[in-house]
Design a protein around this motif. Structure first.
Motif, PDB file in Angstrom:
ATOM      1  N   PHE A  95       0.836  -1.198   0.000  1.00 42.49           N
ATOM      2  CA  PHE A  95       0.000   0.000   0.000  1.00 42.49           C
ATOM      3  C   PHE A  95       0.874   1.251   0.000  1.00 42.49           C
ATOM      4  O   PHE A  95       2.005   1.257   0.500  1.00 42.49           O
ATOM      5  CB  PHE A  95      -1.008   0.004   1.162  1.00 42.49           C
ATOM      6  N   ILE A  96       0.322   2.287  -0.602  1.00 40.10           N
ATOM      7  CA  ILE A  96       0.963   3.598  -0.664  1.00 40.10           C
ATOM      8  C   ILE A  96       0.267   4.518   0.330  1.00 40.10           C
ATOM      9  O   ILE A  96      -0.955   4.662   0.291  1.00 40.10           O
ATOM     10  CB  ILE A  96       0.871   4.190  -2.081  1.00 40.10           C
ATOM     11  N   ASP A  97       1.030   5.103   1.204  1.00 41.66           N
ATOM     12  CA  ASP A  97       0.512   6.083   2.164  1.00 41.66           C
ATOM     13  C   ASP A  97       0.804   7.461   1.576  1.00 41.66           C
ATOM     14  O   ASP A  97       1.927   7.962   1.656  1.00 41.66           O
ATOM     15  CB  ASP A  97       1.207   5.894   3.513  1.00 41.66           C
ATOM     16  N   GLN A  98      -0.218   8.067   0.971  1.00 38.92           N
ATOM     17  CA  GLN A  98      -0.009   9.343   0.283  1.00 38.92           C
ATOM     18  C   GLN A  98       0.258  10.489   1.256  1.00 38.92           C
ATOM     19  O   GLN A  98       0.970  11.439   0.923  1.00 38.92           O
ATOM     20  CB  GLN A  98      -1.226   9.683  -0.581  1.00 38.92           C
ATOM     21  N   GLU A  99      -0.290  10.410   2.436  1.00 37.59           N
ATOM     22  CA  GLU A  99      -0.142  11.501   3.400  1.00 37.59           C
ATOM     23  C   GLU A  99       1.276  11.598   3.948  1.00 37.59           C
ATOM     24  O   GLU A  99       1.860  12.685   4.040  1.00 37.59           O
ATOM     25  CB  GLU A  99      -1.129  11.306   4.546  1.00 37.59           C
ATOM     26  N   ASN A 100       1.848  10.452   4.296  1.00 38.06           N
ATOM     27  CA  ASN A 100       3.176  10.447   4.916  1.00 38.06           C
ATOM     28  C   ASN A 100       4.297  10.039   3.971  1.00 38.06           C
ATOM     29  O   ASN A 100       5.472  10.074   4.342  1.00 38.06           O
ATOM     30  CB  ASN A 100       3.176   9.513   6.131  1.00 38.06           C
ATOM     31  N   GLY A 101       3.936   9.628   2.750  1.00 39.00           N
ATOM     32  CA  GLY A 101       4.948   9.322   1.754  1.00 39.00           C
ATOM     33  C   GLY A 101       5.645   7.990   1.926  1.00 39.00           C
ATOM     34  O   GLY A 101       6.860   7.886   1.745  1.00 39.00           O
ATOM     35  N   TRP A 102       4.867   6.943   2.249  1.00 43.65           N
ATOM     36  CA  TRP A 102       5.430   5.606   2.414  1.00 43.65           C
ATOM     37  C   TRP A 102       4.918   4.663   1.327  1.00 43.65           C
ATOM     38  O   TRP A 102       3.786   4.803   0.858  1.00 43.65           O
ATOM     39  CB  TRP A 102       5.038   4.994   3.763  1.00 43.65           C
ATOM     40  N   VAL A 103       5.733   3.704   0.980  1.00 41.45           N
ATOM     41  CA  VAL A 103       5.280   2.517   0.253  1.00 41.45           C
ATOM     42  C   VAL A 103       5.632   1.327   1.129  1.00 41.45           C
ATOM     43  O   VAL A 103       6.810   1.129   1.473  1.00 41.45           O
ATOM     44  CB  VAL A 103       5.959   2.352  -1.121  1.00 41.45           C
ATOM     45  N   ILE A 104       4.636   0.550   1.512  1.00 42.17           N
ATOM     46  CA  ILE A 104       4.838  -0.587   2.405  1.00 42.17           C
ATOM     47  C   ILE A 104       4.495  -1.863   1.641  1.00 42.17           C
ATOM     48  O   ILE A 104       3.359  -2.042   1.189  1.00 42.17           O
ATOM     49  CB  ILE A 104       3.939  -0.492   3.653  1.00 42.17           C
ATOM     50  N   VAL A 105       5.475  -2.738   1.487  1.00 43.64           N
ATOM     51  CA  VAL A 105       5.274  -3.986   0.755  1.00 43.64           C
ATOM     52  C   VAL A 105       5.200  -5.141   1.740  1.00 43.64           C
ATOM     53  O   VAL A 105       6.047  -5.262   2.634  1.00 43.64           O
ATOM     54  CB  VAL A 105       6.425  -4.241  -0.249  1.00 43.64           C
ATOM     55  N   ASN A 106       4.187  -5.971   1.582  1.00 46.99           N
ATOM     56  CA  ASN A 106       4.026  -7.142   2.449  1.00 46.99           C
ATOM     57  C   ASN A 106       4.914  -8.258   1.911  1.00 46.99           C
ATOM     58  O   ASN A 106       4.484  -9.112   1.148  1.00 46.99           O
ATOM     59  CB  ASN A 106       2.561  -7.589   2.476  1.00 46.99           C
ATOM     60  N   SER A 107       6.180  -8.222   2.312  1.00 47.97           N
ATOM     61  CA  SER A 107       7.141  -9.199   1.808  1.00 47.97           C
ATOM     62  C   SER A 107       8.261  -9.383   2.819  1.00 47.97           C
ATOM     63  O   SER A 107       8.634  -8.444   3.529  1.00 47.97           O
ATOM     64  CB  SER A 107       7.729  -8.732   0.468  1.00 47.97           C
TER      65      SER A 107
END
Length: 302
Positions: free
Chosen positions: A128-140
C-alpha cells in the motif's frame, strides 16, 4: 489483508495520485496467465480479489495494490536427466562427444517441449501507498520480491521516486544499544527473540528464541563484542514484530483485541469488511512506522 512482513520505502517528494488515472496506469500491466511458452508472468490483480472490481483500492488516503505472479513448475533435476539421456543417446549412436553449446540447445528444446504441459503455481503480493506520509509498504519478507513489485509499479506509473526507508540508519547500533541497556524508546518493549553475531563476516552467531534477554548470559555476549542483528519488539501491546538490521520488519503478530475490531461486520458484507480491515491494518502500520522512525531520529543526522 493482515500484513505479516514489511519492507518499507519512502518517497523523495510529495505525491498525490488521482484514482482514475492510477487505475488506468495499472491496467497497462494487468496480470495475464502464462502462455504455452511463458516460464512466468507478473502483473496487477484486483486489490480485493473476487470481492472487488478494481486493481487499486483507495481508502483513508492510502492505496492498496496486489501483484500476481504465475510460474511454470519444471524441476531442474527432471530437465537435467532428460538432457543427460539425450546426450548419451547422441554420443552412442553418432560416436562423438556432445559439446556445451549443443547441450544448451538440447536443454532449450526440451524446455520448449515441456512448458505447455507444465504445472502452474501462483502467488499474490500486496502493498500500500501512504499518500499523506509518503510511504510505500510492501508485504514481503524479501527485498528482491519487494523490488519486483516496485519495478512493476514504476513501469505502470512511469516513475516511482522512492528509497528504502532505513537505508541510511545503522540499525545494528540501535538494536545493540537497546538490548545492552535493556531500554527502548517510548511505546516499545523488548521481546524474547534475538540474534547476535560477531562483527566480522565469518563471526559466530547466537540465536535466541523464547529467552529472557535481560540475563547475564546475554550481557556477556554483548560485552564480548557481539552485535544485535535481529530483535523482537512489542509495540504498545498491539503489534509484536522482529526488527532486522537490514531494515526489514518481520513476523508481525497483532493483538487479538485489534483483530477482533471488525469481527461484527457480517460475511455478507465482505467488501465492507475488507475495506475496514485495510483501514485498520494500514493505519496501525503507519503509526508503528511513524513512531519507529521518530525514535531513530533523522537519518541525515546519523
Amino acid at each position: 489483508m493482515w500484513f505479516s512482513n514489511l519492507i518499507c520505502y519512502r518517497f523523495k517528494q510529495d505525491i498525490s495520485y488521482n484514482q482514475e488515472d492510477f487505475e488506468q496506469a495499472l491496467e497497462q500491466d494487468v496480470f495475464r496467465p502464462c502462455g504455452s511458452q511463458d516460464m512466468s508472468t507478473f502483473g496487477w490483480s484486483k486489490a480485493f480479489g473476487k470481492h472487488g472490481n478494481s486493481l487499486s483500492h483507495f481508502s483513508k488516503n492510502s492505496i492498496l495494490v496486489c501483484a500476481k505472479r504465475e510460474e511454470k513448475v519444471l524441476p531442474a533435476a527432471v530437465i537435467n536427466d532428460m538432457v543427460a539421456e539425450k546426450v548419451e543417446l547422441i554420443e552412442r549412436e553418432e560416436n562423438r562427444p556432445v559439446k556445451k553449446k549443443e547441450k544448451d540447445e538440447l536443454k532449450e528444446n526440451i524446455l520448449a517441449t515441456l512448458l505447455p504441459q507444465a504445472f502452474k503455481k501462483s502467488s499474490l503480493q500486496f502493498a500500500f501507498i501512504d499518500q499523506e506520509n509518503g510511504w510505500v509498504i510492501v508485504n514481503s519478507a524479501s527485498f528482491n520480491k519487494a523490488e519486483e513489485l516496485l519495478a512493476l509499479l514504476r513501469k505502470s506509473l512511469g516513475t516511482l521516486p522512492v528509497v528504502p526507508a532505513f537505508a541510511n540508519y545503522d540499525l545494528d547500533v540501535f538494536l545493540t544499544n537497546w538490548l545492552t541497556k535493556f531500554e527502548t524508546p517510548d511505546g516499545f518493549a523488548i521481546g524474547t527473540d534475538a540474534e547476535l553475531e560477531e562483527p566480522d563476516d565469518n563471526g559466530a552467531q547466537v540465536k535466541l528464541k523464547q529467552h529472557d534477554l535481560s540475563t547475564d548470559e546475554i550481557k556477556h555476549h554483548l560485552e564480548s563484542g557481539k552485535r544485535v542483528t535481529k530483535l523482537a519488539l512489542d509495540w504498545r501491546e498491539r503489534v509484536k514484530f522482529m526488527l532486522q538490521n537490514d531494515g526489514s520488519i518481520k513476523r508481525l503478530s497483532y493483538a487479538d483485541a485489534l483483530k477482533e475490531q471488525n469481527a461484527d461486520i457480517p460475511k455478507e458484507d465482505m467488501l465492507v469488511k475488507l475495506d475496514a480491515d485495510f483501514i485498520l491494518v494500514s493505519e496501525e502500520i503507519k503509526e508503528l512506522i511513524d513512531e519507529l522512525t521518530q525514535s531513530l531520529g533523522e537519518a541525515e543526522d546519523l
